[in-house]
Design an enzyme around this catalytic site. Structure first.
Site, PDB file in Angstrom:
ATOM      1  N   ASP A  43      44.133  53.601  48.890  1.00 37.22           N
ATOM      2  CA  ASP A  43      44.845  52.321  48.815  1.00 37.22           C
ATOM      3  C   ASP A  43      43.822  51.230  49.136  1.00 37.22           C
ATOM      4  O   ASP A  43      43.298  51.172  50.251  1.00 37.22           O
ATOM      5  CB  ASP A  43      45.996  52.326  49.831  1.00 37.22           C
ATOM      6  CG  ASP A  43      46.823  51.057  49.759  1.00 37.22           C
ATOM      7  OD1 ASP A  43      46.309  50.018  49.266  1.00 37.22           O
ATOM      8  OD2 ASP A  43      47.980  51.097  50.205  1.00 37.22           O
ATOM      9  N   ILE A  44      43.538  50.384  48.174  1.00 36.81           N
ATOM     10  CA  ILE A  44      42.447  49.408  48.358  1.00 36.81           C
ATOM     11  C   ILE A  44      42.798  48.327  49.380  1.00 36.81           C
ATOM     12  O   ILE A  44      41.934  47.549  49.780  1.00 36.81           O
ATOM     13  CB  ILE A  44      42.010  48.759  47.018  1.00 36.81           C
ATOM     14  CG1 ILE A  44      43.150  47.954  46.365  1.00 36.81           C
ATOM     15  CG2 ILE A  44      41.453  49.825  46.080  1.00 36.81           C
ATOM     16  CD1 ILE A  44      42.688  47.086  45.196  1.00 36.81           C
ATOM     17  N   TYR A  59      50.777  35.987  40.236  1.00 35.19           N
ATOM     18  CA  TYR A  59      49.830  37.010  39.766  1.00 35.19           C
ATOM     19  C   TYR A  59      48.478  36.374  39.433  1.00 35.19           C
ATOM     20  O   TYR A  59      47.430  36.801  39.926  1.00 35.19           O
ATOM     21  CB  TYR A  59      50.404  37.732  38.541  1.00 35.19           C
ATOM     22  CG  TYR A  59      49.424  38.647  37.840  1.00 35.19           C
ATOM     23  CD1 TYR A  59      49.060  39.869  38.382  1.00 35.19           C
ATOM     24  CD2 TYR A  59      48.861  38.279  36.610  1.00 35.19           C
ATOM     25  CE1 TYR A  59      48.157  40.704  37.730  1.00 35.19           C
ATOM     26  CE2 TYR A  59      47.963  39.104  35.947  1.00 35.19           C
ATOM     27  CZ  TYR A  59      47.612  40.314  36.513  1.00 35.19           C
ATOM     28  OH  TYR A  59      46.715  41.133  35.868  1.00 35.19           O
ATOM     29  N   LYS A 111      44.900  36.893  41.386  1.00 39.57           N
ATOM     30  CA  LYS A 111      43.726  37.453  40.722  1.00 39.57           C
ATOM     31  C   LYS A 111      42.523  36.505  40.863  1.00 39.57           C
ATOM     32  O   LYS A 111      41.392  36.941  41.072  1.00 39.57           O
ATOM     33  CB  LYS A 111      44.020  37.732  39.251  1.00 39.57           C
ATOM     34  CG  LYS A 111      45.061  38.817  38.997  1.00 39.57           C
ATOM     35  CD  LYS A 111      44.626  40.208  39.434  1.00 39.57           C
ATOM     36  CE  LYS A 111      43.502  40.739  38.573  1.00 39.57           C
ATOM     37  NZ  LYS A 111      43.103  42.110  39.009  1.00 39.57           N
ATOM     38  N   GLY A 154      45.302  54.255  36.180  1.00 41.37           N
ATOM     39  CA  GLY A 154      45.908  53.169  35.411  1.00 41.37           C
ATOM     40  C   GLY A 154      45.363  53.153  33.989  1.00 41.37           C
ATOM     41  O   GLY A 154      44.546  54.005  33.596  1.00 41.37           O
ATOM     42  N   THR A 157      41.673  38.562  35.036  1.00 38.45           N
ATOM     43  CA  THR A 157      42.644  38.373  33.960  1.00 38.45           C
ATOM     44  C   THR A 157      42.548  37.012  33.277  1.00 38.45           C
ATOM     45  O   THR A 157      42.107  36.030  33.888  1.00 38.45           O
ATOM     46  CB  THR A 157      44.068  38.542  34.549  1.00 38.45           C
ATOM     47  OG1 THR A 157      45.037  38.173  33.577  1.00 38.45           O
ATOM     48  CG2 THR A 157      44.280  37.657  35.763  1.00 38.45           C
ATOM     49  N   ASP A 158      43.012  36.984  32.035  1.00 38.02           N
ATOM     50  CA  ASP A 158      43.170  35.722  31.300  1.00 38.02           C
ATOM     51  C   ASP A 158      44.235  34.826  31.947  1.00 38.02           C
ATOM     52  O   ASP A 158      44.273  33.632  31.687  1.00 38.02           O
ATOM     53  CB  ASP A 158      43.545  36.017  29.840  1.00 38.02           C
ATOM     54  CG  ASP A 158      44.712  36.987  29.686  1.00 38.02           C
ATOM     55  OD1 ASP A 158      45.041  37.709  30.653  1.00 38.02           O
ATOM     56  OD2 ASP A 158      45.309  37.030  28.591  1.00 38.02           O
ATOM     57  N   THR A 197      49.825  44.899  38.914  1.00 35.68           N
ATOM     58  CA  THR A 197      49.826  44.229  37.611  1.00 35.68           C
ATOM     59  C   THR A 197      51.221  43.821  37.138  1.00 35.68           C
ATOM     60  O   THR A 197      51.370  43.358  36.008  1.00 35.68           O
ATOM     61  CB  THR A 197      49.186  45.147  36.544  1.00 35.68           C
ATOM     62  OG1 THR A 197      49.922  46.395  36.516  1.00 35.68           O
ATOM     63  CG2 THR A 197      47.741  45.441  36.855  1.00 35.68           C
ATOM     64  N   ALA A 245      45.028  47.196  40.784  1.00 33.21           N
ATOM     65  CA  ALA A 245      45.635  45.878  40.998  1.00 33.21           C
ATOM     66  C   ALA A 245      47.140  46.065  40.940  1.00 33.21           C
ATOM     67  O   ALA A 245      47.634  47.067  40.399  1.00 33.21           O
ATOM     68  CB  ALA A 245      45.201  44.899  39.900  1.00 33.21           C
TER      69      ALA A 245
END
Ligand SMILES: NC(=O)c1ccc[n+]([C@@H]2O[C@H](COP(=O)([O-])OP(=O)(O)OC[C@H]3O[C@@H](n4cnc5c(N)ncnc54)[C@H](OP(=O)(O)O)[C@@H]3O)[C@@H](O)[C@H]2O)c1
Length: 288
Positions: A36-37, A125, A129, A10, A101-102, A62, A60
């Site tokens: 694959d997590i 999303y 996260k 990524g 992430t923000d 995303t 992730a």
């Protein structure tokens, strides 16, 4: 250091693998196909067998709008993935970093979001996260959470990463002018991730380039200026008029309360970072 990176193909994973290799680390990178997590057995077996000193999760799902219509898939990748990795890192006695992430914030604040601000995600999303942060911390006290935002880099396929290539081939760009974040260069984020891995101090960090932040419009104008391209033709749109499936925080600019306190200098200004990115040879950039 022996570093295991997930999501290694990524935007951030690629930058991190390059930086760690260039710094002399032994890098073991797994892309989505390789690991694959969401597969907890595979995660445990790979991490225990590879014996890394640190595991850095760059994987992730995303696709912010995609997550909005498939919460189960978002949860698999963004919640159970980091939880699996954190648990396996504990078994392997490795430090663990996961990127967040923000978008864990609601965007209603006027200034910068710090670690003192209460996360309040407004999208699937963002919720996934945030839950991923919490599940990872619960599974492994040695977890470092790194929140970042508006990331761009040579391996990126997102808007910020591709504006210069697209403008260079004559595409007319339309950029959102009324949502703001803190642009962050994948390489600079990678440098900080490696520093944090070496320090091994668990906690939540906000890692972004310095400056007042930017909208997509501001970023695009600066990028085209640096590339010597005409920015007069950039179209401007309100994010609200796009009717995107997932809401985004209007202001998700980040600042860190911890980095300087532990001796880490601020990352370079995003203008400086963007100039380095724009100076990267075209062939090393995706989205061409
Ligand atoms: N880009 C941004 O502006 C931004 C902003 C804030 C935070 N972040 C966070 O930064 C981190 C890195 O994101 P990025 O920008 O590098 O995104 P990216 O380019 O989309 O990379 C994510 C990688 O994860 C892989 N992946 C997805 N599901 C997986 C799974 N179940 N198992 C293993 N790998 C999987 C993807 O592979 P496939 O494509 O093959 O599925 C992709 O290569 C993420 O945690 C993201 O939430 C990004």
């Amino acid at each position: 250091m022996r570093v295991l990176i997930t999501g290694a193909k990524g935007l951030v994973g690629t930058a991190l693998a390059e930086h760690c290799s260039a710094s002399g680390d032994a890098v073991v990178g797994y892309d989505h196909k390789g690991l694959d997590i969401t597969d907890s057995d595979a995660v445990e077996s790979v991490i225990v067998n590879e014996r890394p000193e640190v595991v850095i999760n760059c994987a992730a799902w995303t696709d912010v709008d995609g997550c909005e219509s498939d919460a189960d898939k978002a949860w698999e990748a963004n919640v159970f993935g980091p939880e699996n990795l954190a648990g396996a890192a504990l078994l392997a006695n490795a430090a663990f970093i996961t990127i967040s992430t923000d978008y864990v914030f609601d965007g209603d604040k006027e200034g910068f979001y710090t670690q003192r601000d209460q996360p309040r995600p407004i999208s699937v999303y963002g919720s996934s996260k945030l839950e991923g942060e919490r599940k990872a911390q619960a599974a492994n006290a040695r977890t470092i959470v790194v929140r970042s935002g508006y990331i761009f880099g040579p391996a990126g396929k997102n808007f910020l990463s591709t504006v210069v290539s697209r403008a260079a081939r004559g595409e007319k760009l339309t950029a959102i002018s009324d949502y703001w974040g803190t642009p962050t260069y994948g390489h600079d984020l990678a440098v900080r991730l490696r520093e944090l891995a070496a320090l091994d101090l668990p906690g939540v960090y906000h890692v972004v380039n310095s400056g007042d932040g930017a909208s997509f419009e501001t970023f695009t104008r600066e990028a085209l200026k640096l590339a010597g391209l005409n920015s007069d033709t950039i179209g401007v749109v309100s994010g609200d008029d796009l009717n995107r499936p997932a809401p985004r925080p209007r202001n998700s600019r980040l600042k860190c309360l911890l980095s300087e306190a532990i001796g880490l200098p601020p990352l370079p200004h995003w203008h400086d970072a963007l100039a380095r990115f724009v100076g990267t040879p075209q062939r090393q950039r995706r989205g061409i």
